[in-house]
Design a protein around this motif. Structure first.
Motif, PDB file in Angstrom:
ATOM      1  N   ILE A  23       0.844  -1.295  -0.078  1.00  0.00           N
ATOM      2  CA  ILE A  23      -0.033   0.201  -0.124  1.00  0.00           C
ATOM      3  C   ILE A  23       0.912   1.149   0.030  1.00  0.00           C
ATOM      4  O   ILE A  23       2.075   1.046   0.313  1.00  0.00           O
ATOM      5  CB  ILE A  23      -0.917  -0.026   1.261  1.00  0.00           C
ATOM      6  N   ASP A  27      -2.689   5.559   1.099  1.00  0.00           N
ATOM      7  CA  ASP A  27      -3.658   4.288   1.729  1.00  0.00           C
ATOM      8  C   ASP A  27      -3.467   3.853   3.046  1.00  0.00           C
ATOM      9  O   ASP A  27      -4.762   3.683   3.506  1.00  0.00           O
ATOM     10  CB  ASP A  27      -3.325   3.118   1.019  1.00  0.00           C
ATOM     11  N   ARG A  85     -11.808  -5.967   5.758  1.00  0.00           N
ATOM     12  CA  ARG A  85     -11.549  -6.683   4.311  1.00  0.00           C
ATOM     13  C   ARG A  85     -11.816  -6.030   3.510  1.00  0.00           C
ATOM     14  O   ARG A  85     -10.869  -5.645   2.299  1.00  0.00           O
ATOM     15  CB  ARG A  85     -12.323  -8.009   4.331  1.00  0.00           C
ATOM     16  N   GLN A  86     -13.035  -5.271   3.132  1.00  0.00           N
ATOM     17  CA  GLN A  86     -13.259  -4.294   2.264  1.00  0.00           C
ATOM     18  C   GLN A  86     -12.128  -3.185   1.901  1.00  0.00           C
ATOM     19  O   GLN A  86     -11.766  -2.879   0.740  1.00  0.00           O
ATOM     20  CB  GLN A  86     -14.756  -3.992   2.157  1.00  0.00           C
ATOM     21  N   ALA A  89      -8.757  -4.643   0.719  1.00  0.00           N
ATOM     22  CA  ALA A  89      -8.877  -5.102  -0.478  1.00  0.00           C
ATOM     23  C   ALA A  89      -8.914  -3.978  -1.683  1.00  0.00           C
ATOM     24  O   ALA A  89      -8.228  -3.785  -2.559  1.00  0.00           O
ATOM     25  CB  ALA A  89     -10.104  -6.044  -0.779  1.00  0.00           C
ATOM     26  N   ALA A  90      -9.605  -2.916  -1.370  1.00  0.00           N
ATOM     27  CA  ALA A  90      -9.372  -1.506  -2.054  1.00  0.00           C
ATOM     28  C   ALA A  90      -8.401  -0.872  -2.035  1.00  0.00           C
ATOM     29  O   ALA A  90      -7.821  -0.479  -3.225  1.00  0.00           O
ATOM     30  CB  ALA A  90     -10.704  -0.809  -1.508  1.00  0.00           C
ATOM     31  N   THR A  92      -5.189  -2.335  -1.568  1.00  0.00           N
ATOM     32  CA  THR A  92      -4.129  -3.051  -2.187  1.00  0.00           C
ATOM     33  C   THR A  92      -4.568  -3.038  -3.754  1.00  0.00           C
ATOM     34  O   THR A  92      -3.518  -3.315  -4.517  1.00  0.00           O
ATOM     35  CB  THR A  92      -4.236  -4.483  -1.541  1.00  0.00           C
ATOM     36  N   ARG A  93      -5.668  -2.928  -4.013  1.00  0.00           N
ATOM     37  CA  ARG A  93      -6.321  -3.032  -5.482  1.00  0.00           C
ATOM     38  C   ARG A  93      -5.851  -1.773  -6.252  1.00  0.00           C
ATOM     39  O   ARG A  93      -5.356  -1.685  -7.253  1.00  0.00           O
ATOM     40  CB  ARG A  93      -7.869  -3.199  -5.709  1.00  0.00           C
ATOM     41  N   ASN A  94      -5.842  -0.653  -5.534  1.00  0.00           N
ATOM     42  CA  ASN A  94      -5.531   0.503  -5.911  1.00  0.00           C
ATOM     43  C   ASN A  94      -4.072   0.621  -6.278  1.00  0.00           C
ATOM     44  O   ASN A  94      -3.577   1.379  -7.006  1.00  0.00           O
ATOM     45  CB  ASN A  94      -5.913   1.800  -4.864  1.00  0.00           C
ATOM     46  N   HIS A  95      -3.205   0.002  -5.415  1.00  0.00           N
ATOM     47  CA  HIS A  95      -1.810  -0.271  -5.458  1.00  0.00           C
ATOM     48  C   HIS A  95      -1.398  -0.818  -6.659  1.00  0.00           C
ATOM     49  O   HIS A  95      -0.144  -0.713  -6.923  1.00  0.00           O
ATOM     50  CB  HIS A  95      -1.042  -0.257  -3.988  1.00  0.00           C
ATOM     51  N   ALA A  96      -2.012  -1.896  -6.823  1.00  0.00           N
ATOM     52  CA  ALA A  96      -1.416  -2.955  -7.627  1.00  0.00           C
ATOM     53  C   ALA A  96      -1.535  -2.595  -9.143  1.00  0.00           C
ATOM     54  O   ALA A  96      -2.049  -1.605  -9.621  1.00  0.00           O
ATOM     55  CB  ALA A  96      -2.463  -4.244  -7.583  1.00  0.00           C
TER      56      ALA A  96
END
Length: 96
Positions: A23, A27, A85-86, A89-90, A92-96
């Motif tokens: 992150i 984040d 969790r949400q 997930a958001a 880590t998704r934003n950083h991927a």
């Protein structure tokens, strides 16, 4: 575990995630704010259910009131876990 210890551990986990690049700092800050907001909502919810618990003790007896309290606490915990969790997930998704 007391709430302050729980928060310290959460901060440590977030820092570790940032350090390995999972992150970003923004984040991390957002997740800290969300954690604090969730903790405040839980404290407020607990203060609201206390009077109902006491009413249930008087009306239904202590065993029934404890059963209701356990079910209520479990539902609160599940909701909080899902929100966590949400949020993770958001982030880590934003950083991927």
């Amino acid at each position: 575990m007391d709430p302050e210890q729980r928060r310290r551990e959460w901060l440590e986990r977030l820092q570790a995630m940032r350090e390995i690049g999972a992150i970003e700092a923004s984040d991390e800050n957002a997740l800290i704010r969300q954690y604090d907001e969730r903790a405040q909502r839980l404290r407020e919810e607990l203060s609201r259910i206390t009077p109902e618990y006491l009413q249930r003790v008087a009306r239904d007896g202590e065993d029934e009131a404890k059963r209701w309290l356990a079910e209520t606490a479990e539902a609160m915990g599940r909701r909080d876990g899902e929100e966590t969790r949400q949020a993770l997930a958001a982030a880590t998704r934003n950083h991927a």
